[in-house]
Write a protein that holds these residues in place. Structure first.
Motif, short mmCIF file in Angstrom:
data_model
loop_
_atom_site.label_atom_id
_atom_site.label_comp_id
_atom_site.label_asym_id
_atom_site.label_seq_id
_atom_site.Cartn_x
_atom_site.Cartn_y
_atom_site.Cartn_z
N VAL A 265 0.85 -1.20 0.00
CA VAL A 265 0.00 0.00 0.00
C VAL A 265 0.89 1.25 0.00
N TRP A 266 1.95 1.21 0.80
CA TRP A 266 2.89 2.35 0.82
C TRP A 266 3.57 2.50 -0.54
N ALA B 58 3.44 5.83 -2.75
CA ALA B 58 4.69 6.54 -3.05
C ALA B 58 4.92 6.62 -4.56
N GLY B 59 4.65 5.53 -5.28
CA GLY B 59 4.83 5.55 -6.73
C GLY B 59 3.89 6.52 -7.40
N THR B 60 2.65 6.56 -6.93
CA THR B 60 1.67 7.50 -7.51
C THR B 60 2.08 8.94 -7.23
N TYR B 61 2.59 9.20 -6.03
CA TYR B 61 3.05 10.56 -5.69
C TYR B 61 4.18 11.00 -6.62
N LEU B 62 5.16 10.11 -6.84
CA LEU B 62 6.28 10.46 -7.71
C LEU B 62 5.82 10.65 -9.15
N LEU C 287 2.07 -0.54 -10.57
CA LEU C 287 1.62 0.16 -11.78
C LEU C 287 2.19 1.57 -11.90
N PRO C 288 2.09 2.44 -10.87
CA PRO C 288 2.63 3.79 -11.06
C PRO C 288 4.14 3.79 -11.29
N TRP C 289 4.85 2.84 -10.71
CA TRP C 289 6.30 2.76 -10.93
C TRP C 289 6.60 2.35 -12.37
#
Length: 325
Positions: free
Chosen positions: A155-156, A160-164, A206-208
């Motif tokens: 979850v973290w 974190a990936g979405t934030y970046l 996914l965001p990464w």
């Protein structure tokens, strides 16, 4: 309510085991205490298990003489006690995660699960995710704690990936970037997958993957920018490998398909201008990442492919069944 009643019954049984009757009565008492002790954590559960082990170690040699037949010479009693022993053995290794963790802690690859039917492949079962690197630091914990910490970690990672991603390619300000991070990390999509740990573990990347895809889609230049582009491509290959090792094939398909749609959407302006190489750069980068990821995950994918050929689904599924998933 059921749990409280079970605990109360186990406490009463621990104080009133049928020592005066012995034989199969005491054996049944010990089996019940062992199962109750394995069901709960903490509290009186360790005491129930300790008493059960003591009673079983006394009763098993007594109830099964050297010829292997129950000492009361009753087929019914023999089958009943044998059934309880089989049940206790299966409950001792309740989950495939227990088996995998025990083998890895001992420095062995968990190739086989002897507790399922007459035995079944374990490493080749992709959902066990034996080779997923983020599971390895958690091996020393109990299985419930492994799952809990894995959920928290992923979850973290999703947030974190979405934030970046929001800060980089989308160029949102820090406070604004927290909004999509919280929505993706703590929203309904990932929240609904908490009970499906493999899907959560795969989807968190996914965001990464999109972040690396954006870096790899940059223009072909020399110097530092060109180096970052290649670094993004290599990192994307590593993330593609993690997605494929996370243990959920359908989630991997969905993520790669979604990333492909994103890459195609990002290349639309160039495609409309008939700049084919620039327009298809994202899809080419994603294909390269997927290939690198498949190579990195080959230790899992190849045994799983071999096992899938022995599955009842090896001949494929009708469209309506496949679409129902």
């Amino acid at each position: 309510e059921i749990g409280r009643n079970l605990a109360a019954n186990a406490n009463w049984l621990a104080r009133n085991a049928e020592r005066h009757l012995m034989a199969n009565h005491l054996f049944e008492n010990a089996a019940a205490l062992a199962l109750a002790g394995a069901t709960f954590e903490g509290g009186d559960a360790p005491a129930w298990e300790k008493l059960a082990v003591k009673l079983l170690s006394e009763q098993i040699p007594e109830q099964f003489p050297s010829d292997g037949f129950h000492f009361e010479r009753s087929a019914m009693y023999h089958l009943r006690v044998t059934y309880l022993l089989a049940l206790l053995r299966d409950h001792a290794c309740e989950t495939v995660a227990d088996l995998a963790s025990e083998a890895l802690r001992a420095g062995r690859l968990p190739l086989w699960n002897p507790y399922l039917f007459m035995g079944a492949p374990l490493l080749a079962n992709s959902q066990v995710a034996v080779l997923y690197p983020l599971h390895w630091p958690l091996l020393w914990l109990s299985t419930p704690k492994q799952i809990a910490w894995s959920i928290v970690l992923h979850v973290w990672l999703a947030g974190a990936g979405t934030y970046l991603f929001a800060r980089g390619p989308i160029r949102l300000r820090p406070l604004a970037a927290l909004v999509p991070a919280v929505i993706f990390g703590l929203g309904g999509f990932l929240g609904a997958q908490v009970e499906h740990v493999n899907q959560l573990n795969a989807s968190a990347w996914l965001p990464w993957l999109l972040l690396c895809l954006e870096g790899a889609m940059g223009p072909s230049r020399q110097g530092r920018q060109g180096l970052w582009r290649w670094l993004a491509l290599l990192c994307g290959g590593g993330i593609a490998g993690l997605i494929q090792l996370a243990g959920h094939t359908q989630a991997a398909y969905i993520l790669f398909f979604g990333a492909g749609v994103y890459a195609l959407f990002r290349g639309l302006p160039a495609l409309r201008a008939r700049q084919w190489l620039a327009g298809l750069r994202g899809l080419a980068a994603l294909a390269a990442m997927s290939l690198m990821g498949a190579i990195l995950a080959a230790g899992q994918l190849l045994p799983t492919l071999e096992l899938s050929r022995l599955s009842v689904r090896s001949g494929g599924l009708p469209y309506n069944e496949a679409a129902s998933f």
